[in-house]
Design an enzyme around this catalytic site. Structure first.
Site, PDB file in Angstrom:
ATOM      1  N   CYS A 152      24.790  21.055  -9.647  1.00 41.24           N
ATOM      2  CA  CYS A 152      24.183  20.404  -8.474  1.00 41.24           C
ATOM      3  C   CYS A 152      23.177  19.353  -8.932  1.00 41.24           C
ATOM      4  O   CYS A 152      22.045  19.678  -9.298  1.00 41.24           O
ATOM      5  CB  CYS A 152      23.495  21.463  -7.602  1.00 41.24           C
ATOM      6  N   CYS A 155      19.978  19.128  -6.904  1.00 40.66           N
ATOM      7  CA  CYS A 155      19.043  20.253  -7.116  1.00 40.66           C
ATOM      8  C   CYS A 155      18.313  20.091  -8.444  1.00 40.66           C
ATOM      9  O   CYS A 155      17.118  20.353  -8.538  1.00 40.66           O
ATOM     10  CB  CYS A 155      19.777  21.594  -7.167  1.00 40.66           C
ATOM     11  N   ASP A 156      19.022  19.692  -9.490  1.00 39.95           N
ATOM     12  CA  ASP A 156      18.490  19.784 -10.851  1.00 39.95           C
ATOM     13  C   ASP A 156      18.238  18.445 -11.529  1.00 39.95           C
ATOM     14  O   ASP A 156      17.677  18.409 -12.628  1.00 39.95           O
ATOM     15  CB  ASP A 156      19.463  20.589 -11.730  1.00 39.95           C
TER      16      ASP A 156
END
Ligand code: NAP
Length: 324
Positions: A152, A155-156
């Site tokens: 992701c 997300c990261d």
């Protein structure tokens, strides 16, 4: 857990027969399809609960920027859109149950939906569990997840600010991830097993114009290199020559498609050869009163716009089924 499991008498309300302690509809999954099914069911006067194991929103909640959902000329933030969908379903009375559905039994009537906390009974079920990121299947992939390997980008991505990263895949997710990461990272290698992207045409030109994105065509990741317990590089095979190329990188973003979340069904419904629930545009499965909506069903186009459409169609279908 609220107590909806006890059985009792029946009552007639708005044309829908209700048994106390039995839901009219259990929706499994609170992504766009599930939240829309919850919204439509609640507005149709049904007693509906939406089951979600992590946080509402599904894959949409992890999408930074969406340009193809109608009504948002400047694009929409996926998390915000998912949150708004949840609020809208809540407002009309769809209840959320924050429990993972681990098993179902559609041979009983009412149908049974089980979680770690108990059994719920429902007269109709909409399965909207979506899909999850597919793994590459490389050695160390699991161990290095959270230590350089991610599924992701939104997300990261920020963990890799100013560093070099690899994105694997050639679809819309890979293209979108590469564009997103190019704004954060020093260099982005886009590794794809063919010499042509599967992604929508609009992404191609954008990617070509980014000076810090390098395409690595006809290449397949074969090994992950770790140093001090963290990812340090990816070894790729150049498929046309058979040569190996080592790409030093701090992050690897795997974007090689999705696989449906259907394991909990354990044979309760017919799946296709890749695990998707066999259901047409009506969302109806072979079991009366059981529907499949969104990415989890067999369909030509898996998008938020088609998922919300499925949610509405399934809820309306279930409402008609219950009214008979
Ligand atoms: P996808 O479209 O299925 O693309 C997967 C990509 O990974 C393909 O390029 C495929 O290569 C490659 N691939 C598959 N297995 C591989 C392996 N083992 N090793 C290396 N490469 C592998 O998946 P997606 O990009 O996640 O998209 C999923 C769905 O969501 C699609 O319908 C997509 O259109 C939609 N989506 C839409 C948007 C948007 O519209 N903004 C954004 C994200 C996703 P080949 O091309 O050679 O098969």
């Amino acid at each position: 857990m609220e107590d909806w499991t006890c059985s009792g008498g029946t009552r007639q309300e708005g044309g829908v027969r209700q048994e106390e302690g039995v839901l009219d509809m259990a929706v499994i999954g609170a992504g766009p399809a599930g939240l829309t099914a919850g919204l439509y069911a609640a507005r149709a006067g049904l007693d509906v609960a939406v089951f979600e194991r992590i946080t509402p929103g599904g894959q949409l909640g992890q999408t930074e920027h969406m340009e193809n959902y109608p009504g948002f000329p400047e694009g929409a933030n996926g998390f915000d859109l998912a949150f708004a969908m949840k609020q809208q379903a809540d407002r009309f009375g769809a209840r959320t149950v924050s429990e993972e559905v681990t098993a179902v039994d559609f041979t009983q009537e009412p149908k049974v939906v089980s979680t770690a906390f108990g059994e719920y009974r429902a007269r109709s079920v909409v399965i909207a569990t979506g899909a999850r990121s597919r793994r590459l299947g490389l050695e160390l992939e699991e161990e290095l997840q959270g230590r350089g390997v991610s599924y992701c980008a939104t997300c990261d991505g920020n963990f890799f600010s100013g560093q070099d990263v690899v994105v694997v895949g050639g679809g819309n997710t890979a293209a979108g991830d590469a564009i997103y990461l190019s704004r954060i990272c020093r260099k982005v290698y886009l590794v794809h097993r063919r010499d042509k992207l599967r992604a929508t045409a609009i992404y191609h030109k954008r990617l070509e114009d980014l000076p810090n994105v390098e395409f690595v065509w006809d290449a397949a990741p074969r090994a992950l290199v770790a140093e001090d317990g963290r990812l340090a590089g990816v070894r790729v095979e150049m498929l046309k020559t058979g040569e190996m190329r080592d790409i030093a990188c701090a992050g690897l973003f795997v974007a090689v498609g999705t696989q449906p979340n259907t394991e909990f069904l354990d044979g309760a419904l017919t799946l296709d050869e890749t695990g998707y629930i066999v259901a047409g545009e009506s969302g109806r499965t072979a079991i009366p009163g059981v529907y499949a909506a969104g990415d989890v069903r067999t369909k030509a186009l898996r998008q938020v716009v088609t998922a919300v459409s499925d949610g509405a169609v399934c809820a309306e279908g279930a409402a008609e089924f219950l009214a008979v």
